[in-house]
Design a protein around this motif. Structure first.
Motif, PDB file in Angstrom:
ATOM      1  N   GLY A  67       0.790  -1.233   0.000  1.00 25.21           N
ATOM      2  CA  GLY A  67       0.000   0.000   0.000  1.00 25.21           C
ATOM      3  C   GLY A  67       0.816   1.274   0.000  1.00 25.21           C
ATOM      4  O   GLY A  67       0.250   2.368  -0.062  1.00 25.21           O
ATOM      5  N   GLY A  68       2.125   1.164   0.091  1.00 31.32           N
ATOM      6  CA  GLY A  68       2.954   2.356   0.050  1.00 31.32           C
ATOM      7  C   GLY A  68       2.992   2.951  -1.344  1.00 31.32           C
ATOM      8  O   GLY A  68       2.482   2.374  -2.307  1.00 31.32           O
ATOM      9  N   LEU A 112      -2.039   1.496   4.346  1.00 34.47           N
ATOM     10  CA  LEU A 112      -1.081   0.400   4.363  1.00 34.47           C
ATOM     11  C   LEU A 112      -1.746  -0.854   4.906  1.00 34.47           C
ATOM     12  O   LEU A 112      -2.586  -0.800   5.796  1.00 34.47           O
ATOM     13  CB  LEU A 112       0.125   0.755   5.236  1.00 34.47           C
ATOM     14  N   SER A 113      -1.349  -1.982   4.348  1.00 34.41           N
ATOM     15  CA  SER A 113      -1.852  -3.275   4.802  1.00 34.41           C
ATOM     16  C   SER A 113      -0.697  -4.111   5.327  1.00 34.41           C
ATOM     17  O   SER A 113       0.416  -4.049   4.811  1.00 34.41           O
ATOM     18  CB  SER A 113      -2.529  -4.019   3.648  1.00 34.41           C
ATOM     19  N   ALA A 124       8.967   7.751   4.733  1.00 35.38           N
ATOM     20  CA  ALA A 124       9.771   6.740   5.428  1.00 35.38           C
ATOM     21  C   ALA A 124       9.441   5.375   4.856  1.00 35.38           C
ATOM     22  O   ALA A 124       8.482   5.226   4.085  1.00 35.38           O
ATOM     23  CB  ALA A 124       9.462   6.751   6.924  1.00 35.38           C
ATOM     24  N   VAL A 125      10.221   4.390   5.259  1.00 33.46           N
ATOM     25  CA  VAL A 125       9.842   2.996   5.049  1.00 33.46           C
ATOM     26  C   VAL A 125       9.025   2.579   6.270  1.00 33.46           C
ATOM     27  O   VAL A 125       9.458   2.762   7.403  1.00 33.46           O
ATOM     28  CB  VAL A 125      11.062   2.080   4.886  1.00 33.46           C
ATOM     29  N   TYR A 126       7.851   2.034   5.997  1.00 37.80           N
ATOM     30  CA  TYR A 126       6.947   1.630   7.061  1.00 37.80           C
ATOM     31  C   TYR A 126       6.972   0.112   7.219  1.00 37.80           C
ATOM     32  O   TYR A 126       6.887  -0.628   6.234  1.00 37.80           O
ATOM     33  CB  TYR A 126       5.523   2.095   6.760  1.00 37.80           C
ATOM     34  N   TYR A 127       7.089  -0.315   8.466  1.00 41.18           N
ATOM     35  CA  TYR A 127       7.147  -1.732   8.793  1.00 41.18           C
ATOM     36  C   TYR A 127       6.016  -2.088   9.753  1.00 41.18           C
ATOM     37  O   TYR A 127       5.672  -1.305  10.636  1.00 41.18           O
ATOM     38  CB  TYR A 127       8.458  -2.070   9.494  1.00 41.18           C
ATOM     39  N   CYS A 128       5.485  -3.302   9.594  1.00 40.43           N
ATOM     40  CA  CYS A 128       4.593  -3.817  10.618  1.00 40.43           C
ATOM     41  C   CYS A 128       5.308  -4.967  11.341  1.00 40.43           C
ATOM     42  O   CYS A 128       6.218  -5.592  10.788  1.00 40.43           O
ATOM     43  CB  CYS A 128       3.261  -4.270  10.053  1.00 40.43           C
ATOM     44  N   ALA A 129       4.881  -5.206  12.574  1.00 42.31           N
ATOM     45  CA  ALA A 129       5.505  -6.231  13.385  1.00 42.31           C
ATOM     46  C   ALA A 129       4.471  -6.818  14.333  1.00 42.31           C
ATOM     47  O   ALA A 129       3.501  -6.153  14.686  1.00 42.31           O
ATOM     48  CB  ALA A 129       6.684  -5.652  14.171  1.00 42.31           C
ATOM     49  N   GLN A 150       8.826  -6.781   5.593  1.00 40.83           N
ATOM     50  CA  GLN A 150       9.983  -6.306   4.833  1.00 40.83           C
ATOM     51  C   GLN A 150       9.965  -4.802   4.622  1.00 40.83           C
ATOM     52  O   GLN A 150      10.960  -4.214   4.199  1.00 40.83           O
ATOM     53  CB  GLN A 150      10.056  -7.026   3.486  1.00 40.83           C
ATOM     54  N   GLY A 151       8.823  -4.179   4.890  1.00 41.38           N
ATOM     55  CA  GLY A 151       8.705  -2.737   4.759  1.00 41.38           C
ATOM     56  C   GLY A 151       8.099  -2.301   3.438  1.00 41.38           C
ATOM     57  O   GLY A 151       8.201  -2.996   2.434  1.00 41.38           O
ATOM     58  N   THR A 152       7.458  -1.134   3.467  1.00 45.43           N
ATOM     59  CA  THR A 152       6.907  -0.528   2.264  1.00 45.43           C
ATOM     60  C   THR A 152       7.214   0.962   2.300  1.00 45.43           C
ATOM     61  O   THR A 152       7.077   1.613   3.342  1.00 45.43           O
ATOM     62  CB  THR A 152       5.385  -0.799   2.150  1.00 45.43           C
TER      63      THR A 152
END
Length: 128
Positions: A8-9, A20-21, A92-97, A120-122
């Motif tokens: 979604g980035g 973002l998903s 930025a690079v967005y990460y989920c965790a 891995q980031g978007t």
């Protein structure tokens, strides 16, 4: 295989929106607290928002409060980050965790070491 995949980035103009998903495979997101983080070159990864595994409570960084919304869709095993009124400083690079740590959400939101899985980031770029 256990995996988190962000999507979604993209490039958006200031004031625009993105969603973002964070999709999980190999495990059920509902049992995990989920955090969204972001990172720019030369800076540490910072917490943006998180949602608890128990009661769905949420927390947001002051910089995004009122503009970003985190939500969870159990049926699709996905967590979303709706980002509105985007600013260049959101680039930025967005990460989920995902985390199973039995800690208060305010601790999980800001402690990267408590997360079991990372995506891995978007890339999100806010520019005119």
């Amino acid at each position: 295989q256990v995996q988190l995949v962000e999507s979604g980035g993209g490039l958006v103009q200031p004031g625009g929106s993105l969603r973002l998903s964070c999709a999980a495979s190999g495990f059920t997101l509902d049992y995990y607290a989920i955090g969204w983080f972001r990172q720019t070159p030369g800076k540490e990864r910072e917490g943006v928002s998180c949602i608890s595994s128990s009661d769905g409570s949420t927390l947001y960084a002051d910089s995004v409060k009122g503009r970003f919304t985190i939500s969870r869709d159990v049926a699709s095993n996905t967590v979303y980050l709706q980002m509105n009124s985007l600013k260049p400083e959101d680039t930025a690079v967005y990460y989920c965790a995902a985390s199973t740590a039995p800690l208060p959400l305010v601790v999980i939101c800001t402690t990267l070491d408590e997360y079991d899985y990372w995506g891995q980031g978007t890339q999100v770029t806010v520019s005119s």
